[in-house]
Scaffold this active site. Structure first.
Site, PDB file in Angstrom:
ATOM      1  N   LYS A  27       0.882  -1.242   0.082  1.00 56.48           N
ATOM      2  CA  LYS A  27       0.104  -0.128  -0.091  1.00 56.48           C
ATOM      3  C   LYS A  27       0.959   1.006   0.009  1.00 56.48           C
ATOM      4  O   LYS A  27       1.643   1.627   0.908  1.00 56.48           O
ATOM      5  CB  LYS A  27      -0.741  -0.121   1.284  1.00 56.48           C
ATOM      6  CG  LYS A  27      -1.912   1.152   1.263  1.00 56.48           C
ATOM      7  CD  LYS A  27      -2.830   1.408   2.365  1.00 56.48           C
ATOM      8  CE  LYS A  27      -3.619   2.330   2.373  1.00 56.48           C
ATOM      9  NZ  LYS A  27      -3.008   3.761   2.078  1.00 56.48           N
ATOM     10  N   ASP A  29       2.008   5.145   0.111  1.00 59.19           N
ATOM     11  CA  ASP A  29       1.523   6.246   0.743  1.00 59.19           C
ATOM     12  C   ASP A  29       1.711   7.337  -0.072  1.00 59.19           C
ATOM     13  O   ASP A  29       2.711   8.304   0.074  1.00 59.19           O
ATOM     14  CB  ASP A  29       2.064   6.297   2.145  1.00 59.19           C
ATOM     15  CG  ASP A  29       1.149   7.305   3.153  1.00 59.19           C
ATOM     16  OD1 ASP A  29       0.060   7.878   2.553  1.00 59.19           O
ATOM     17  OD2 ASP A  29       1.689   7.588   4.154  1.00 59.19           O
ATOM     18  N   GLU A 167       3.364   1.267   5.154  1.00 63.69           N
ATOM     19  CA  GLU A 167       1.866   1.644   5.676  1.00 63.69           C
ATOM     20  C   GLU A 167       0.737   0.319   5.517  1.00 63.69           C
ATOM     21  O   GLU A 167       0.245   0.455   6.431  1.00 63.69           O
ATOM     22  CB  GLU A 167       1.334   2.793   4.756  1.00 63.69           C
ATOM     23  CG  GLU A 167      -0.322   3.450   5.361  1.00 63.69           C
ATOM     24  CD  GLU A 167      -0.914   4.158   4.327  1.00 63.69           C
ATOM     25  OE1 GLU A 167      -1.958   4.687   4.832  1.00 63.69           O
ATOM     26  OE2 GLU A 167      -0.426   4.247   3.231  1.00 63.69           O
TER      27      GLU A 167
END
Length: 311
Positions: A27, A29, A167
């Site tokens: 993921k 960021d 993240e």
């Protein structure tokens, strides 16, 4: 070519899904963007449809060099020397909150291909779209990079991502078409970070002591989710007070129980908050202020229903 495609939005869940139909990625960021490569121009659109092409000159230049007509879906990020995306560094590179500055530091991690050379790929399954994407951009280290997929145990990948300081991870169904909105993608965060709207504040002298926060409950309703009193420096606390004093109102904008020292504000200011979890009564647990955002910053105010798992 479609002028714009509403993005597929990952739904927040508590743990990685299980099964061979799931693929996992880091993921990233940053800012979710769609890169439209047209015969005579490149457009880089945020997930809310704002044209930010001039802010990402390095991405634009590489996109032009690909020599195709295409729409790439991905995340614009700034990475540190360990390859981890850093949202605060991204904001700084672009000139701060809703900054207008262009930056060659920003790169794109592309994770989907929605259109190429006259073919709309949205009805194609994810695994085939990603195969075409990999053939298009390769695995280079330039301003457009391929977001690698991890096969196997999602929990092990999630644990490794958290240990490395990322993240979180995103899970996607390999066999599904591309569907706009909250559909077939999920996200699992190591530390949760979301956008909330300020509905009140408490002061200490000339600065902020804490901010009262709200999330979206339905399309237009807000619900109180607690307060945040850590994470801002003295300078930031004073700046927040100056902004909120201009937004001060006599009556609370939403229903909430507060102390006598609380001041109320028009629900206009959006802040990013990091937190560990939710309490049983729907309040943020251990929140920490991370910065101001704007709608143009892709600030999607947290929706309470997104806590539910779609699985």
């Amino acid at each position: 070519m479609p002028r714009r495609i509403e993005p597929c939005i990952p739904v927040l869940i508590n743990r990685p899904p299980v099964g061979p139909q799931w693929a996992f990625e880091v993921k990233w960021d940053g800012y979710r963007v769609a890169v439209h490569i047209e015969p005579d121009r490149v457009r880089i659109l945020t997930k809310n449809g704002h044209d930010w092409t001039d802010r990402f000159p390095a991405i634009e230049a590489v996109a032009r060099s690909l020599g195709v007509t295409a729409i790439l879906d991905g995340e614009a990020v700034v990475v540190d020397d360990q390859g981890r995306s850093d949202f605060n560094a991204l904001l700084k590179a672009l000139g701060g909150r809703a900054g207008k500055r262009g930056s060659d530091e920003v790169i794109l991690y592309a994770f989907d291909l929605l259109y190429v050379d006259g073919r709309d790929l949205q009805k194609m399954e994810l695994s085939s779209r990603r195969h075409l994407l990999g053939n298009l951009i390769g695995e280079g280290q330039g301003a457009i990079r391929f977001s690698e997929e991890m096969e196997g145990d999602g929990q092990a990948f999630f644990d490794a991502a958290c240990e490395y300081g990322l993240e979180g991870i995103v899970g996607k169904r390999r066999d599904r078409p591309y569907r706009s909105g909250r559909a077939d993608w999920v996200k699992i965060k190591c530390k949760r970070r979301d956008a909330f709207i300020v509905v009140g504040y408490e002061i200490s002298g000339s600065s902020i002591r804490r901010l009262l926060l709200a999330a979206r409950k339905d399309e237009n309703d807000l619900v109180y989710v607690g307060s945040v009193g850590t994470g801002f420096s003295q300078v930031v606390a004073r700046e927040l007070k100056e902004m909120l004093d201009l937004l001060k109102v006599k009556e609370p904008p939403i229903s909430m129980k507060t102390g006598l020292s609380v001041l109320f504000a028009q629900p206009t200011l959006i802040v990013e908050v990091e937190y560990r979890a939710w309490t049983h009564d729907g309040k943020l647990r251990h929140p920490s202020y991370k910065g101001l955002l704007e709608v143009q910053d892709n600030a999607a105010i947290y929706r309470m229903e997104s806590q539910a798992s779609p699985l």
